[in-house]
Write an enzyme that holds these catalytic residues in place. Structure first.
Site, short mmCIF file in Angstrom:
data_model
loop_
_atom_site.label_atom_id
_atom_site.label_comp_id
_atom_site.label_asym_id
_atom_site.label_seq_id
_atom_site.Cartn_x
_atom_site.Cartn_y
_atom_site.Cartn_z
N HIS A 12 0.83 -1.22 0.00
CA HIS A 12 0.00 0.00 0.00
C HIS A 12 0.87 1.27 0.00
CE1 HIS A 12 0.02 -0.66 4.65
NE2 HIS A 12 1.00 0.16 4.31
N HIS A 59 -1.57 4.42 10.01
CA HIS A 59 -0.22 4.99 10.14
C HIS A 59 -0.21 6.33 10.86
CE1 HIS A 59 -0.05 2.23 6.70
NE2 HIS A 59 1.26 2.17 6.81
N HIS A 193 10.13 -4.14 4.19
CA HIS A 193 10.59 -2.75 4.06
C HIS A 193 10.87 -2.15 5.42
CE1 HIS A 193 6.19 -2.15 4.46
NE2 HIS A 193 6.29 -0.84 4.52
N GLU A 240 4.07 -5.36 8.59
CA GLU A 240 2.72 -5.25 8.02
C GLU A 240 2.23 -6.58 7.44
OE1 GLU A 240 2.87 -0.50 6.85
OE2 GLU A 240 3.14 -1.96 5.27
C1 DHB Z 1 6.21 3.26 2.20
C2 DHB Z 1 5.67 2.00 2.50
C3 DHB Z 1 4.61 1.88 3.41
O1 DHB Z 1 4.03 0.70 3.76
C4 DHB Z 1 4.06 3.01 4.00
O2 DHB Z 1 3.00 2.86 4.81
C5 DHB Z 1 4.60 4.27 3.72
C6 DHB Z 1 5.67 4.39 2.82
C7 DHB Z 1 7.31 3.42 1.22
O3 DHB Z 1 7.98 2.44 0.84
O4 DHB Z 1 7.54 4.56 0.77
FE FE Z 2 2.61 0.98 5.46
#
Ligand code: DHB
Ligand code: FE
Length: 287
Positions: A12, A59, A193, A240
């Site tokens: 997302h 978030h 990530h 996540e």
């Molecule tokens: C990014 C990924 C995420 O899951 C998020 O909530 C905000 C930013 C990203 O990779 O930029």
């Molecule tokens: Fe996220």
């Protein structure tokens, strides 16, 4: 009994919403990700869901660090999006399904999941980016929403086992619902990530592949390590995956894989999309 059609699992990343706003889906940077939605659009044409049950994490738009429920469920008539500071266009509101929300809440509490109930709730990019991906360019969203927010932000985090149990309990609630709505499930976020700190930009393809391989047929394999150990494997936002694990639990024991796409990176994230059909689904209308 509601008709559980299947589940969509997708990253997302807010930048996806920016790419949609700029119309650059076919650019070489973006097309390997957006093209992964062609089979999703084909499936949605037949599946025609009425309701989306979305497992996601907020978030900071609706809950901030001062008040962070572990599991929160919307029970509102309407869910609004708002400016999160990413510079993205605010998306149109999404209709709720309060009767189904309360049925799920009552069933979960009876099953000893002490969830937070939200009769008003803002939804952030973790809901509206997947909606934009599924239903591009429309004037109204074709589904009603039941949002289920899992805390993946503020420690202590729920365990993957508990998230899977939550998802299974939501599936049980859907199967005991008197209506005949066509229901899709979504799990949003991931895969690996990390946005901040010394490991910013961290991606772990091996762990991501393990998740994609096991999610359909052996989701319990994703719950054998703790949430802290998942952060070690997948990065501090890679946790996540808890949303994917819960959503998979709602689909029932047996699913078939209709589509799977993995592309790195989109922004800081290993981007993935997976579409699973529930065994019990009646996707096509009888002839
Ligand atoms: C990014 C990924 C995420 O899951 C998020 O909530 C905000 C930013 C990203 O990779 O930029
Ligand atoms: Fe996220």
């Amino acid at each position: 009994m509601a008709n559980i059609l299947g589940g969509l699992f997708t990253s997302h990343v807010p930048g996806i919403g920016g790419a949609i706003a700029r119309g650059v889906q076919k650019d070489p940077y973006w097309s390997p990700f957006f093209d992964g939605f062609d089979p999703v659009h084909d499936w949605l044409k037949d599946a025609k869901p009425d309701v989306a049950i979305v497992f996601y994490n907020d978030h900071g738009l609706n809950f901030f660090l001062d008040k962070m429920p572990t599991f929160a469920i919307g029970a509102a008539d309407v869910y609004r999006n708002a400016d999160e500071g990413w510079g993205l266009p605010v998306q149109r509101e999404i209709k709720g399904d309060t009767a189904l929300s309360w049925h799920i809440i009552e069933s979960l509490v009876a099953d000893e999941f002490d969830v937070t109930t939200c009769q008003s709730m803002l939804v952030d990019h973790a809901v509206v980016v997947p909606f934009q991906l599924c239903w591009p360019g429309g004037v109204e969203w074709p589904v009603r929403l039941v949002p289920i927010a899992i805390n993946t932000v503020q420690h202590p985090l729920p365990s993957p086992k508990r998230c899977l149990a939550l998802g299974r309990a939501v599936g049980k609630a859907l199967r005991s619902w008197g209506g005949n709505e066509r229901i899709m499930v979504m799990g949003t976020g991931g895969l690996s990530h990390q946005l901040d700190g010394e490991r910013a930009g961290f991606i772990n393809q091996k762990y991501d592949r393990f998740c994609l391989e096991n999610l359909p047929g052996n989701v319990d394999a994703l719950t054998t390590i703790s949430s802290i150990d998942i952060i070690e494997e997948a990065g501090s936002q890679g946790i996540e995956i808890l949303n994917w694990i819960a959503a998979r639990g709602a689909l029932g024991e047996t699913v078939s894989t209709l589509a799977s796409n993995y592309h790195i990176p989109i922004s800081n994230t290993a981007a993935a999309t997976m579409l699973l059909a529930a065994e019990e689904a009646k996707v096509k209308e009888p002839a």
